[in-house]
Design a protein around this motif. Structure first.
Motif, mmCIF file in Angstrom:
data_model
loop_
_atom_site.group_PDB
_atom_site.id
_atom_site.type_symbol
_atom_site.label_atom_id
_atom_site.label_comp_id
_atom_site.label_asym_id
_atom_site.label_seq_id
_atom_site.Cartn_x
_atom_site.Cartn_y
_atom_site.Cartn_z
ATOM 1 N N UNK A 123 14.516 -37.681 -51.635
ATOM 2 C CA UNK A 123 13.346 -36.857 -51.316
ATOM 3 C C UNK A 123 12.662 -37.376 -50.048
ATOM 4 N N UNK A 124 12.233 -36.434 -49.223
ATOM 5 C CA UNK A 124 11.502 -36.771 -48.005
ATOM 6 C C UNK A 124 10.398 -35.745 -47.794
ATOM 7 N N UNK A 125 9.177 -36.233 -47.608
ATOM 8 C CA UNK A 125 8.050 -35.326 -47.365
ATOM 9 C C UNK A 125 8.004 -34.994 -45.879
ATOM 10 N N UNK A 126 7.943 -33.705 -45.575
ATOM 11 C CA UNK A 126 7.807 -33.241 -44.192
ATOM 12 C C UNK A 126 6.493 -32.473 -44.081
ATOM 13 N N UNK A 127 6.226 -31.878 -42.920
ATOM 14 C CA UNK A 127 4.990 -31.139 -42.718
ATOM 15 C C UNK A 127 4.925 -29.936 -43.657
ATOM 16 N N UNK A 128 3.963 -29.991 -44.587
ATOM 17 C CA UNK A 128 3.733 -28.909 -45.559
ATOM 18 C C UNK A 128 4.957 -28.591 -46.417
ATOM 19 N N UNK A 129 5.830 -29.574 -46.606
ATOM 20 C CA UNK A 129 7.011 -29.306 -47.415
ATOM 21 C C UNK A 129 7.722 -30.561 -47.872
ATOM 22 N N UNK A 130 8.801 -30.351 -48.602
ATOM 23 C CA UNK A 130 9.612 -31.435 -49.151
ATOM 24 C C UNK A 130 11.073 -31.145 -48.826
#
Length: 590
Positions: free
Chosen positions: A482-489
Motif C-alpha cells: 500500500x502507498x498513499x498518494x495525493x487524495x488516493x491509495x
C-alpha cells in the motif's frame, strides 16, 4: 472564568480524580469503540501532517478505500487529529481529551444550574454528578463518541429558557442555530434525538409572544443557519447513502438495550455510579408529587419533559412493538437508552430545581439545607463510584490473563492481530510513532461499507458479516503493498496468472479506480456481498489506484460550512479581547 474560580478549581480536581487511575498507573484503556474512534482520529492527524485531505480514508480502516471520516463528525475529528499531533503520543492524547471532555461537561452543567438561579455550591455538586454520570463516562471507559456530544447538552438550558419566555429575537435564534450546528459537528444522531426536547418550550413561547410572525421568521432564520453550519456533516451522508447500499451499524435488540435507570439495583452496567441517577429519577418523581402546587410553570414543564425523555428510553416504553414495526431502528437507534441519556443532564438539574424551588416557596430552611447536603453527598458518591470503575478497568487490562479481545470488549472473531493479550498494547500508547497503535490491531468495524444487497437486521447475520469482513479485508492485507498518494491509495501486487482477482478493496458509486494506468468502468468490477471487489489482473506487477470524486454540491456545502465556522471562531476570539469589548460598548452608546 475568574468569578467562577471556585467552581473551576473543584471541577478540575474532580476531573483529575476521575483520571487518577490512568495517571498513577501510566496506563491507557480503549474499550469497545476505541479502535474505531482512534482510527478516525489517526486518519485526520495524518491528513493534516501530510496536507493530503481526502473524502475517503487514506491511512486507516484497512486502506480499503472506505468512507468513514467524511460521514462521522469530520470537523471535530480534524481538531482531535491536530491535538494528537500536538501532544505526540496516544497516552497524552487520551489524558488531555478525557480531561477536556469531563471538565467541560461538568462546567457546562454548573453554568446551566446557575442560569436556573440555583446556589453556587449546589451547582458545583450537579457538575460533579454529571461529569461522572452514564451520559459521559463512556468516553473514558470505552471511547464512545456519543458521550462527547452528550457532555455538551447542558449548554442548551439558556436557549430553552429563551424559547419558553417567547424571547425569540433574531440574535438569540441565530445563537441557537450556532449551538445546534456546533452540536451536529459531534454526532448527527444525538442532535436528532435531542431536538424534540425543545418543542414544548417553543410551543409555549410561541403562544406567549405577541409578535408571532416575526418570532417564527427569526426561528426560521436560526434553523436555516443551523442547517448551513451543518452542511459539512450532512451532505456527505446524503451523497454516500444515495446510490449505495451500505452495511448499517450493527443491529441490536431494542428491549435488551433499554435504559435500566428505574431499577434500584442491577448488574451488567458499565459503572456503579448509575445508582446515583436511579436515586435522582425517583427523587424527581416524588418531588413532583409532593410539591407540584409550589412549582413554577417553567419548572413543571422542564421537569416533565426531562422525565418523559428518561422513561421513553426504558423498558416501560413498548419497544417490542416498535421493533417489529420499524426494524431499521435496531441499526440506527440501536439502544433506546440513548434517548434516556439525552434527557439525563436535564433530569439532574431539574430535580435540584424542583426541591430548591419548593424550599424557597415554603421558606423551609431545613429543606433548603437538605437539598444542598444531598447534592454534595450524591456528587461525592457518583465520582467515587465512577473512579473505582475506571480503576477496575485499568486493573483488568493490566492482567496477563486478559486477552486482547476481552480488553477491547469484543468477540475474538472481531480482532485480527498478532498480539494475544491487551497488556501487550500498552507500549504503543507511549511511543511517538502514532502508527504503531493503529497497525498492531485490526478491529473489525465494517460500518458504511457498500454491499450488493441490504443486510438483514439480525444479530446472527451481523456475526457472519463481521467474520467475513475480517477474512476478506483484514486477513488479506498481507498479500498487497500500500502507498498513499495525493487524495488516493495505490494497492500493488504481483500475479502469476491473468484472471479475476479478489481484492481487499471496496468501491462506492463515486469511487474512481485505475488499474495499471487505465480507468476501470463499473462493468469491469465484480462486487461481493460483504463489500470487497474483484477485477481482472494481468501477469506481473499490478497497480490499482483508489480515489473518490465527491460531488460539486458536497464540496460547496463543505466549503461554506467550514468558512462560516472559521468566521465564528474569529469573532468569538475577538469578542474576548479588551479592545474589541470597548468598541462594542462605544457602538451601543452611539
Amino acid at each position: 472564568m475568574s468569578k467562577n474560580r471556585t467552581a473551576v478549581t473543584i471541577l478540575t480536581l474532580a476531573t483529575l480524580v476521575l483520571l487518577s487511575p490512568l495517571l498513577l498507573n501510566q496506563h491507557a484503556i480503549l474499550g469497545v469503540d476505541g479502535y474505531f474512534q482512534y482510527n478516525r482520529i489517526y486518519e485526520a492527524a495524518m491528513q493534516i501532517r501530510h496536507g493530503n485531505f481526502s473524502f475517503i480514508n487514506l491511512y486507516s480502516f484497512q486502506q480499503a478505500g472506505r468512507v468513514v471520516n467524511s460521514l462521522y463528525s469530520p470537523l471535530i475529528t480534524y481538531l482531535a487529529g491536530a491535538l494528537l499531533l500536538l501532544l505526540g503520543t496516544w497516552f497524552k492524547f487520551q489524558l488531555v481529551s478525557n480531561f477536556l471532555l469531563y471538565f467541560t461537561s461538568g462546567y457546562l452543567m454548573y453554568r446551566a444550574a446557575q442560569k436556573l438561579h440555583l446556589p453556587k455550591k449546589l451547582s458545583i455538586s450537579l457538575g460533579v454528578i454529571f461529569l461522572s454520570s452514564n451520559a459521559v463516562y463512556g468516553f473514558i471507559l470505552g471511547t464512545t463518541w456519543r458521550t462527547v456530544a452528550l457532555g455538551l447538552l447542558p449548554m442548551f438550558v439558556g436557549p430553552i429558557i429563551d424559547l419558553y419566555k417567547g424571547e425569540w429575537t433574531l440574535t438569540k435564534m441565530l445563537k441557537l442555530g450556532v449551538m445546534v450546528g456546533f452540536f451536529a459537528q459531534f454526532q448527527v444522531l444525538t442532535i436528532v434525538l435531542f431536538l424534540p426536547f425543545l418543542v414544548p418550550f417553543a410551543v409555549h413561547g410561541l403562544w406567549q409572544t405577541k409578535y408571532r410572525v416575526n418570532s417564527l421568521l427569526n426561528l426560521l432564520a436560526g434553523a436555516l443557519f443551523a442547517v448551513i453550519l451543518s452542511l459539512n456533516a450532512l451532505l456527505p451522508i446524503l451523497e454516500v447513502y444515495r446510490g449505495n447500499t451500505l452495511i448499517s451499524p450493527v443491529a441490536m435488540d431494542l428491549v435488551d438495550n433499554a435504559s435500566k435507570i428505574l431499577q434500584p439495583l442491577y448488574t451488567g452496567v458499565e459503572s456503579s455510579s448509575d445508582i446515583v441517577l436511579t436515586v435522582i429519577v425517583y427523587a424527581m418523581i416524588v418531588g413532583l408529587i409532593l410539591f407540584w402546587s409550589q412549582l413554577k410553570p417553567f419548572t413543571k414543564l422542564f421537569s416533565i419533559t426531562a422525565l418523559v425523555y428518561v422513561i421513553i428510553g426504558t423498558a416501560l416504553f413498548p419497544w417490542d412493538l416498535v421493533q417489529k414495526a420499524m426494524p431499521v431502528l435496531q441499526s440506527y437507534l440501536q439502544m433506546p437508552r440513548r434517548i434516556s441519556l439525552a434527557g439525563t443532564p436535564f433530569l439532574i438539574v431539574a430535580t435540584a430545581l424542583v426541591y430548591y424551588e419548593a424550599a424557597r416557596d415554603t421558606e423551609s430552611q431545613s429543606l433548603k439545607k437538605g437539598v444542598m447536603v444531598t447534592g454534595l453527598v450524591l456528587g461525592v458518591l457518583s465520582l467515587s463510584l465512577c473512579t473505582q470503575k475506571v480503576a477496575h478497568n485499568v486493573h483488568f487490562t493490566t492482567q496477563e490473563t486478559t486477552s486482547l479481545a476481552d480488553g477491547l470488549h469484543t468477540p475474538k472473531v472481531n480482532v485480527h492481530s498478532k498480539l494475544t493479550r491487551i497488556s501487550q498494547l500498552q507500549p504503543a500508547f507511549h511511543t511517538r510513532d502514532l502508527s504503531v497503535l493503529i497497525a498492531q490491531v485490526d478491529r473489525t468495524t465494517p460500518d458504511y461499507v457498500p454491499v450488493t444487497h441490504k443486510i438483514a437486521n439480525r444479530p446472527a447475520v451481523y456475526s457472519q458479516v463481521y467474520r467475513q469482513y475480517t477474512q476478506k479485508f483484514s486477513a488479506q492485507r498481507q498479500h498487497f503493498k500500500y502507498k498513499v498518494i495525493h487524495k488516493g491509495i495505490q494497492v500493488s501486487w504481483t500475479a502469476k496468472h491473468a484472471k479475476m482477482r479478489e481484492l481487499p478493496v471496496t468501491a462506492y458509486k463515486r469511487t474512481v479506480l485505475t488499474l495499471n494506468g487505465r480507468r476501470i468502468s463499473a462493468t469491469q468490477i465484480k462486487h461481493h456481498w460483504v463489500g470487497n471487489i474483484s477485477i481482472q489482473q494481468k501477469v506481473g506487477r499490478n497497480v490499482l489506484t483508489i480515489g473518490y470524486a465527491d460531488s460539486f454540491i458536497t464540496k460547496l456545502g463543505d466549503f461554506m460550512a467550514e468558512i462560516l465556522w472559521l468566521v465564528i471562531a474569529v469573532l468569538l476570539i475577538l469578542a474576548k479581547l479588551p479592545d474589541w469589548q470597548r468598541i462594542r460598548v462605544k457602538a451601543t452608546q452611539v
